[in-house]
Structure formats: structure tokens, C-alpha cells
Design an enzyme around this catalytic site. Structure first.
Site, PDB file in Angstrom:
ATOM      1  N   HIS A  61       0.886  -0.901  -0.207  1.00  0.00           N
ATOM      2  CA  HIS A  61      -0.164  -0.247  -0.230  1.00  0.00           C
ATOM      3  C   HIS A  61       1.168   1.067  -0.283  1.00  0.00           C
ATOM      4  O   HIS A  61       1.639   1.140   0.868  1.00  0.00           O
ATOM      5  CB  HIS A  61      -0.375   0.084   0.709  1.00  0.00           C
ATOM      6  CG  HIS A  61      -2.093   0.861   1.088  1.00  0.00           C
ATOM      7  ND1 HIS A  61      -3.062   0.232   0.339  1.00  0.00           N
ATOM      8  CD2 HIS A  61      -2.228   2.205   2.099  1.00  0.00           C
ATOM      9  CE1 HIS A  61      -3.953   2.053   0.080  1.00  0.00           C
ATOM     10  NE2 HIS A  61      -3.090   3.249   1.309  1.00  0.00           N
ATOM     11  N   ARG A  87      -5.699  15.580   7.072  1.00  0.00           N
ATOM     12  CA  ARG A  87      -6.452  15.374   5.243  1.00  0.00           C
ATOM     13  C   ARG A  87      -6.296  16.629   4.487  1.00  0.00           C
ATOM     14  O   ARG A  87      -5.865  17.135   3.875  1.00  0.00           O
ATOM     15  CB  ARG A  87      -7.278  14.809   5.264  1.00  0.00           C
ATOM     16  CG  ARG A  87      -8.174  14.288   3.585  1.00  0.00           C
ATOM     17  CD  ARG A  87      -9.391  13.443   3.753  1.00  0.00           C
ATOM     18  NE  ARG A  87     -10.556  14.455   4.145  1.00  0.00           N
ATOM     19  CZ  ARG A  87     -11.368  14.269   4.280  1.00  0.00           C
ATOM     20  NH1 ARG A  87     -12.111  12.785   3.552  1.00  0.00           N
ATOM     21  NH2 ARG A  87     -12.112  14.916   4.734  1.00  0.00           N
ATOM     22  N   TYR A 126      -4.827   7.676  -6.860  1.00  0.00           N
ATOM     23  CA  TYR A 126      -5.622   8.533  -6.782  1.00  0.00           C
ATOM     24  C   TYR A 126      -5.815   9.696  -7.715  1.00  0.00           C
ATOM     25  O   TYR A 126      -6.383  10.536  -7.514  1.00  0.00           O
ATOM     26  CB  TYR A 126      -6.618   7.798  -5.857  1.00  0.00           C
ATOM     27  CG  TYR A 126      -6.176   8.905  -4.611  1.00  0.00           C
ATOM     28  CD1 TYR A 126      -6.230  10.252  -3.915  1.00  0.00           C
ATOM     29  CD2 TYR A 126      -5.591   7.958  -3.435  1.00  0.00           C
ATOM     30  CE1 TYR A 126      -5.979  10.712  -2.929  1.00  0.00           C
ATOM     31  CE2 TYR A 126      -5.484   8.523  -2.474  1.00  0.00           C
ATOM     32  CZ  TYR A 126      -5.011   9.426  -1.483  1.00  0.00           C
ATOM     33  OH  TYR A 126      -4.595   9.703  -1.387  1.00  0.00           O
ATOM     34  N   HIS A 211     -11.446   3.828  -3.217  1.00  0.00           N
ATOM     35  CA  HIS A 211     -10.639   4.530  -2.222  1.00  0.00           C
ATOM     36  C   HIS A 211     -11.727   3.932  -0.983  1.00  0.00           C
ATOM     37  O   HIS A 211     -11.010   3.769  -0.171  1.00  0.00           O
ATOM     38  CB  HIS A 211     -11.151   5.867  -2.898  1.00  0.00           C
ATOM     39  CG  HIS A 211     -10.007   6.399  -1.505  1.00  0.00           C
ATOM     40  ND1 HIS A 211     -11.103   6.601  -0.518  1.00  0.00           N
ATOM     41  CD2 HIS A 211      -9.200   6.552  -1.674  1.00  0.00           C
ATOM     42  CE1 HIS A 211     -10.223   7.699   0.171  1.00  0.00           C
ATOM     43  NE2 HIS A 211      -9.160   7.263  -0.021  1.00  0.00           N
ATOM     44  N   HIS A 237      -9.537   0.463   0.761  1.00  0.00           N
ATOM     45  CA  HIS A 237      -9.672   0.850   2.255  1.00  0.00           C
ATOM     46  C   HIS A 237     -10.958   0.870   2.967  1.00  0.00           C
ATOM     47  O   HIS A 237     -11.962   1.270   2.266  1.00  0.00           O
ATOM     48  CB  HIS A 237      -8.912   2.531   2.269  1.00  0.00           C
ATOM     49  CG  HIS A 237      -8.136   2.956   1.661  1.00  0.00           C
ATOM     50  ND1 HIS A 237      -8.401   4.467   0.747  1.00  0.00           N
ATOM     51  CD2 HIS A 237      -6.841   2.813   1.675  1.00  0.00           C
ATOM     52  CE1 HIS A 237      -6.444   5.096   0.325  1.00  0.00           C
ATOM     53  NE2 HIS A 237      -6.069   4.536   1.490  1.00  0.00           N
ATOM     54  N   GLU A 240     -10.626   2.912   8.749  1.00  0.00           N
ATOM     55  CA  GLU A 240      -9.676   3.221   8.690  1.00  0.00           C
ATOM     56  C   GLU A 240      -9.518   3.734  10.493  1.00  0.00           C
ATOM     57  O   GLU A 240      -8.757   3.575  11.395  1.00  0.00           O
ATOM     58  CB  GLU A 240      -9.266   4.104   8.311  1.00  0.00           C
ATOM     59  CG  GLU A 240      -7.717   4.563   8.458  1.00  0.00           C
ATOM     60  CD  GLU A 240      -6.731   5.411   7.284  1.00  0.00           C
ATOM     61  OE1 GLU A 240      -5.641   5.900   7.458  1.00  0.00           O
ATOM     62  OE2 GLU A 240      -7.941   5.375   5.987  1.00  0.00           O
ATOM     63  N   HIS A 274      -5.999  -1.786   5.727  1.00  0.00           N
ATOM     64  CA  HIS A 274      -5.891  -0.999   7.757  1.00  0.00           C
ATOM     65  C   HIS A 274      -7.113  -1.951   8.058  1.00  0.00           C
ATOM     66  O   HIS A 274      -6.143  -2.520   9.103  1.00  0.00           O
ATOM     67  CB  HIS A 274      -6.532   0.800   7.328  1.00  0.00           C
ATOM     68  CG  HIS A 274      -5.420   1.329   7.002  1.00  0.00           C
ATOM     69  ND1 HIS A 274      -4.820   1.872   7.403  1.00  0.00           N
ATOM     70  CD2 HIS A 274      -6.673   2.188   5.525  1.00  0.00           C
ATOM     71  CE1 HIS A 274      -3.758   2.736   6.180  1.00  0.00           C
ATOM     72  NE2 HIS A 274      -5.176   3.265   5.510  1.00  0.00           N
ATOM     73  N   ASP A 325       2.356   3.498   2.994  1.00  0.00           N
ATOM     74  CA  ASP A 325       1.124   4.238   3.061  1.00  0.00           C
ATOM     75  C   ASP A 325       1.354   5.161   2.740  1.00  0.00           C
ATOM     76  O   ASP A 325       1.954   5.840   1.384  1.00  0.00           O
ATOM     77  CB  ASP A 325      -0.014   4.052   4.100  1.00  0.00           C
ATOM     78  CG  ASP A 325      -1.092   4.827   4.568  1.00  0.00           C
ATOM     79  OD1 ASP A 325      -1.463   5.044   3.368  1.00  0.00           O
ATOM     80  OD2 ASP A 325      -1.786   4.697   4.764  1.00  0.00           O
TER      81      ASP A 325
END
Length: 459
Positions: A61, A87, A126, A211, A237, A240, A274, A325
Site C-alpha cells: 500500500h 487530510r 488516486y 478508495h 481502504h 480506518e 487498514h 502508505d
């Protein structure tokens, strides 16, 4: 005949599928696969490697562009910092990078990962569009930059173009920060189809990724899976963060993994990335399905996501692999060590993920992660055995920790004492990519990467 081999290596010690062996000679075919493994003899005429030989680890990942932001989200906001506040920093970086930047960041990352003991990677890709969300003239521009970077670095690649359409459960429209990620189903499937030739030409593999359940409706997932099932690995994902679980319950009345298994035929082609916040029923479902749990311990720790129930999952026979990740860490040792230490801190006990009494933690983790990682990447395996890719790591036989260790203690020293300092040489597909800790393109790759970081420092 010896003359037909592209190369022959001889290791005083090597980790074979059946265990450690001494005086191992490996013949490598022209196509970069292992043609023969023999034990005993002096390896006359073969290149002598400078330490114990082990399989290179698959990395299941990656979001390559996020390596450029490592360390930039470590300033407290004064609120409840979490994945969701992290984020926002990621979105700022996303808005500032173009195709040349993506390639430069990815090339640097892939070299770092090779030096950390990884030989192949699954890129959960992505970042598709130009800033603002407009398509590039070549809609696969950024995916092709990832392929170019993997070729420059020499790492094995499984490209996973990501379907991403919504901001939250139930088809909530995407927000401005997600504009570069978003596709409709038809455009997405055209993108994937357009990449098939490039992936094949690069000697890479192609799978698909959704996603998350937040980012795709069930009907959209049906359409993607109907087109791509059986054509490569499927990654998603899931579960998570606690907020994701709460939102899924509010939307569907079910937890994320529960919903996924109720609605879709999850099997050994799937990798559930995750899966941190799962209950006992969900844990059992993943383990018995044959799916891979895609664990990214350093990133999960960095984001404060929580701890995957690895001891319970392993007791149920579940398969897992590791990924880096967001790339706050780039080594096999740090990911596996963090995975084990998380379980120790939770349980107030030591040696949690050993396969049983008298078994080495390092060996148990390494064997499980190489096997699970190879399956998640759609690769035939990750071991020193005929027919498999010659993806190999030479640990530094001059290091006193390695030189004085025998058997599984080599892996325990690597994981718990040395980290990336143990990795000397790395071969991928029969070609040396790292020699004595260096890559042939270090200087040019470092210059390009430094240029990107210098520009990002001003945003």
C-alpha cells in the site's frame, strides 16, 4: 547448463521456503526469475554475496506523492488532531504538484523503499487530474509518471488506479480538495483500459482499487467490479477510523467490513487496507475469506488511527501484508517492528506475533508479510524458489549484529536492532538496484526531489 543463466549467486546463508540453509547457489534466468536453487558446494563461478540472503518484501500500500509531506503535519492545531485534520495538509500538497513533481517524488520514494528492503510495491493511485479537477490531455498522465518512476528506480510495480467519486457515504458530492481524484464509472474504466499496454510494457501488473465505501456507492462498485474482477487484485481502504465506522452505521445500519461482506463477494483477490476498527465477527470474516489485511503500522501510528487486532486475526489464520502508505517510514524493519510493538503496548506483554513457543517474532512476521504481500500485489510469490522473481535482499554480513547471528536471529537483529542499516544490496527481477547501500541514480533523483521540496516549502 550454466551458460544459459543470466547470473549465478552464492550465499553462505540464505532463507529458503523450508528454512535457513548454508552454501546456497541461485541460478537466475534471462527473464529475471529464479531458475534453480542448490544447497551445498562452493558456488564456483558464482558471484559471492556479502551477507545473508533473504527475499525482498512486497509493499502492498502506497500513495507515493505523500512522501513529499512527511513531517509537515506534526504541528499541533490546538484542537483534536486526527486523520481528518492531517487530510487538510494533504489536500494543500495535492493542489501544488504537477506531473514532473509526481514523478520526482515517486522515484525518490521508490529508491528509499528499495534501500529499506522492499522489492515491489502496490501503488494505490488516486491522484489523476490537473489542479482544479480538469482532465489532462492524456488522462493517464499521472499514472504513467508513476510507471516511469518505478522503471527509473527499478522497483517491481503493481499499479492500482483508484475509483473515487464521493466525499462520504450515500453519494455525497466530492469537495474541492478531492477534485483531482474524481471519476465517473465510465471514465474510470476507460482510464484503466488505456493503461493495460503501458503496464505490460513496463513489466508491471495492473489491478484496481476502490478508495473506500465513503467514496463509491454500492452500484458504482458493482460496475467497477463487474468489469475488473478476475483481472488482478482488488484493494479498498476500510474501517480506518472510528468516525468512518460511526458514519457507516448511520448510513447503512452496518459496520464497514460487515457491509462489505454482506454486499460483495470478498475473496482471496481482495486486500482490505487498514481494517483497524473491526469487531470479532468482522475479524473472523476477513480471516476465513482468504482476503489480505493490508496493514500500514507506521502510518496508522502517525495518524493516531488505532491498533489492528493482529493477535486475534493471526489466531484465526488470517493473512496479512505490510505497506508504507503515507511513507513516514520507508523500511521493512520499521513497519514490522511497529506492528509488533503496538500489540505489546496494548496487551502489556512481549513477543505477541510469534507463531508459537520457541518461534522467532522476526521470522514469523517476515514469513507472513512476504506471503501476504505477494498475493496482494498479484505476484506469484516472494521467496527464494525456482519460478519466482529474483527479488532478493543481501543483509550486511560485515555488521557485527548480522555476522554473529545464526538462523532466525538474523531477522530478529534486523527488525529489532538495526533497521535499514542491515540492508546492503537489493536485486529486483534479476538486476541489482542497490549496491552497498547506493542506487546508480541517487544523485539525479535526489536533485529532482530536492527541487520539489524547495518549492513546496513556500506554499
Amino acid at each position: 547448463m550454466i551458460e544459459s543463466y543470466a547470473a549465478r549467486l552464492h550465499a553462505e546463508r540464505a532463507l529458503l521456503p523450508e528454512g535457513w540453509a548454508e552454501h546456497v547457489t541461485i541460478a537466475i534466468a534471462e527473464d529475471g526469475t529464479i531458475a534453480d536453487v542448490s544447497v551445498g558446494g562452493d558456488g564456483a563461478g558464482a558471484e559471492k554475496v556479502a551477507g545473508p540472503l533473504v527475499p525482498a518484501m512486497p509493499n502492498l500500500h502506497s500513495h507515493a506523492f505523500q512522501r513529499a509531506m512527511a513531517g509537515l503535519a506534526e504541528v499541533a492545531s490546538g484542537g483534536a488532531d486526527s486523520f481528518w485534520s492531517w487530510r487538510d495538509t494533504m489536500y494543500r500538497i495535492v493542489g501544488a504538484i504537477g506531473p514532473d513533481d509526481v514523478e520526482a517524488i515517486a522515484a525518490k520514494l521508490f529508491v528509499e523503499l528499495l534501500k529499506g528492503g522492499f522489492g515491489s510495491i502496490a501503488e494505490f493511485h488516486y491522484l489523476h487530474h490537473a489542479p482544479g479537477g480538469a482532465f489532462y490531455a492524456d488522462r493517464g498522465e499521472l499514472a504513467r509518471r508513476i510507471l516511469a518512476a518505478s522503471s527509473r528506480a527499478g522497483i517491481g510495480m503493481t499499479l492500482l488506479p483508484v475509483f473515487y467519486a464521493h466525499a462520504d457515504f450515500g453519494g455525497v458530492p466530492p469537495n474541492a480538495g478531492q477534485a483531482r481524484f474524481v471519476h465517473g464509472v465510465d471514465d474510470y474504466l476507460r482510464l484503466v483500459g488505456s493503461l493495460e499496454r503501458d503496464v505490460a510494457d513496463a513489466g508491471a501488473r495492473l489491478g484496481v482499487a476502490i478508495h473506500s465505501l465513503r467514496a463509491a456507492t454500492p452500484d458504482e462498485m458493482d460496475a467497477v467490479l463487474a468489469d475488473r474482477t478476475g483481472k488482478g487484485p482488488i484493494h479498498i481502504h476500510i474501517a480506518e477510523q472510528p468516525r468512518e465506522v460511526e458514519s457507516c452505521l448511520a448510513w447503512s445500519g452496518r459496520r464497514p467490513v460487515e457491509f462489505l461482506f454482506d454486499r460483495f463477494a470478498v475473496d482471496a483477490d481482495w486486500c482490505l487496507v487498514h481494517a483497524t476498527h473491526i469487531d470479532a465477527v468482522e475479524c473472523a470474516a476477513i480471516a476465513t475469506s482468504g482476503a489480505i489485511a493490508g496493514l500500514c503500522p507506521a502510518t496508522e501510528a502517525n495518524l493516531g488511527d488505532g491498533l489492528f487486532p493482529a493477535t486475534d486475526y493471526r489466531d484465526r489464520g488470517g493473512a496479512f501484508g505490510i505497506g508504507t502508505d503515507s511513507h513516514v517510514a520507508t523500511t521493512v524493519a520499521e513497519e514490522l517492528r511497529t506492528l509488533e510493538y503496538g500489540q505489546r503496548l496494548r496487551d502489556l506483554q512481549r513477543n505477541r506475533l510469534a507463531d508459537g513457543p520457541g518461534r522467532s517474532v522476526g521470522r514469523s512476521l517476515f514469513d507472513a508479510a512476504t506471503a501476504g504481500g505477494a498475493r496482494a500485489l498479484g505476484r506469484p510469490g516472494a521467496a527464494i524458489a525456482p519460478g519466482l522473481p529474483a527479488d532478493l535482499v543481501v543483509l550486511d554480513g560485515a555488521n557485527p549484529f548480522i555476522a554473529t547471528s545464526r538462523g532466525d536471529a538474523v531477522l530478529d537483529r534486523w527488525m529489532f536492532a538495526l533497521g535499514d542499516r542491515a540492508v546492503r544490496d537489493v536485486m529486483v527481477g534479476g538486476a541489482w538496484q542497490i549496491r552497498e547501500g547506493r542506487h546508480a541514480r541517487d544523485e539525479e533523483i535526489d536533485r529532482a526531489f530536492a527541487g520539489v521540496l524547495e518549492r513546496l516549502a513556500s506554499i
